[in-house]
Write a protein that holds these residues in place. Structure first.
Motif, PDB file in Angstrom:
ATOM      1  N   VAL A  64       0.512  -1.386   0.040  1.00 13.52           N
ATOM      2  CA  VAL A  64       0.359   0.463   0.399  1.00 13.52           C
ATOM      3  C   VAL A  64       0.947   1.097   0.461  1.00 13.52           C
ATOM      4  N   LYS A  65       0.363   2.009  -0.290  1.00 17.35           N
ATOM      5  CA  LYS A  65       0.992   3.411  -0.621  1.00 17.35           C
ATOM      6  C   LYS A  65      -0.192   4.061  -0.362  1.00 17.35           C
ATOM      7  N   ASN A  66      -0.793   5.210   1.026  1.00 19.77           N
ATOM      8  CA  ASN A  66      -1.793   6.044   0.587  1.00 19.77           C
ATOM      9  C   ASN A  66      -3.435   5.527   0.518  1.00 19.77           C
ATOM     10  N   GLU A  67      -3.461   4.887   1.000  1.00 20.12           N
ATOM     11  CA  GLU A  67      -4.602   4.298   1.301  1.00 20.12           C
ATOM     12  C   GLU A  67      -5.739   4.224   1.445  1.00 20.12           C
ATOM     13  N   GLY A  68      -5.426   4.837   2.203  1.00 24.06           N
ATOM     14  CA  GLY A  68      -6.325   5.497   3.967  1.00 24.06           C
ATOM     15  C   GLY A  68      -8.217   5.495   3.776  1.00 24.06           C
ATOM     16  N   ASP A  86      -0.916  10.139   4.365  1.00 23.45           N
ATOM     17  CA  ASP A  86      -1.325  10.271   4.228  1.00 23.45           C
ATOM     18  C   ASP A  86      -2.174   8.996   5.867  1.00 23.45           C
ATOM     19  N   ASP A  87      -3.052   8.391   6.237  1.00 22.73           N
ATOM     20  CA  ASP A  87      -4.052   7.767   7.229  1.00 22.73           C
ATOM     21  C   ASP A  87      -3.329   6.645   7.185  1.00 22.73           C
ATOM     22  N   THR A  88      -2.837   6.067   6.407  1.00 17.89           N
ATOM     23  CA  THR A  88      -2.970   4.750   6.205  1.00 17.89           C
ATOM     24  C   THR A  88      -2.238   4.221   7.242  1.00 17.89           C
ATOM     25  N   TRP A 104       2.397  -4.233   3.980  1.00 20.53           N
ATOM     26  CA  TRP A 104       3.646  -3.551   3.742  1.00 20.53           C
ATOM     27  C   TRP A 104       3.251  -2.234   2.952  1.00 20.53           C
ATOM     28  N   ASP A 105       3.409  -1.212   3.563  1.00 22.51           N
ATOM     29  CA  ASP A 105       3.588   0.420   3.451  1.00 22.51           C
ATOM     30  C   ASP A 105       4.937   1.215   2.800  1.00 22.51           C
TER      31      ASP A 105
END
Length: 104
Positions: free
Chosen positions: A15-19, A45-47, A39-40
């Motif tokens: 994920v990346k920025n999937e808040g 953002d708030d992810t 894994w980020d």
């Protein structure tokens, strides 16, 4: 000899920025998985905050790691590392905005 009662399945999520979606994504699949690797890749953002909250609720199932910003080659390497760490019969790749509805 160990008797096996059923196959195991792990989920893989990068994920990346999937808040906006990650809470719904995890909630939609977690009951069907034995483990979920999330894994980020450098969210701003708030992810990460949301994943940390989910990890508290599902501490035995969610394995969270922050790997930082990656390019296309880094995504490939991260996917391979996820495979290397997976100890299940099956794995499911779940996108960070892929919400599974009941019955699917």
């Amino acid at each position: 000899m160990r008797v096996k009662f059923r196959d195991t399945i792990w989920g893989h999520t990068l994920v990346k920025n999937e808040g906006r979606f990650i809470w719904f994504v995890v909630k939609s699949v977690i009951d069907y998985l034995d483990k979920m690797l999330i894994w980020d890749t450098g969210s701003t953002d708030d992810t990460v905050k949301i994943i940390n909250l989910l990890q508290k609720e599902y501490s035995k199932k969610i394995l969270f790691k922050e790997i930082g910003s990656v390019d296309a080659e880094g995504i490939t390497k991260a996917r391979q590392e996820m495979l290397n760490q997976t100890k299940s019969d099956w794995f499911l790749i779940v996108d960070g905005d892929e919400v599974w509805w009941r019955g699917s």
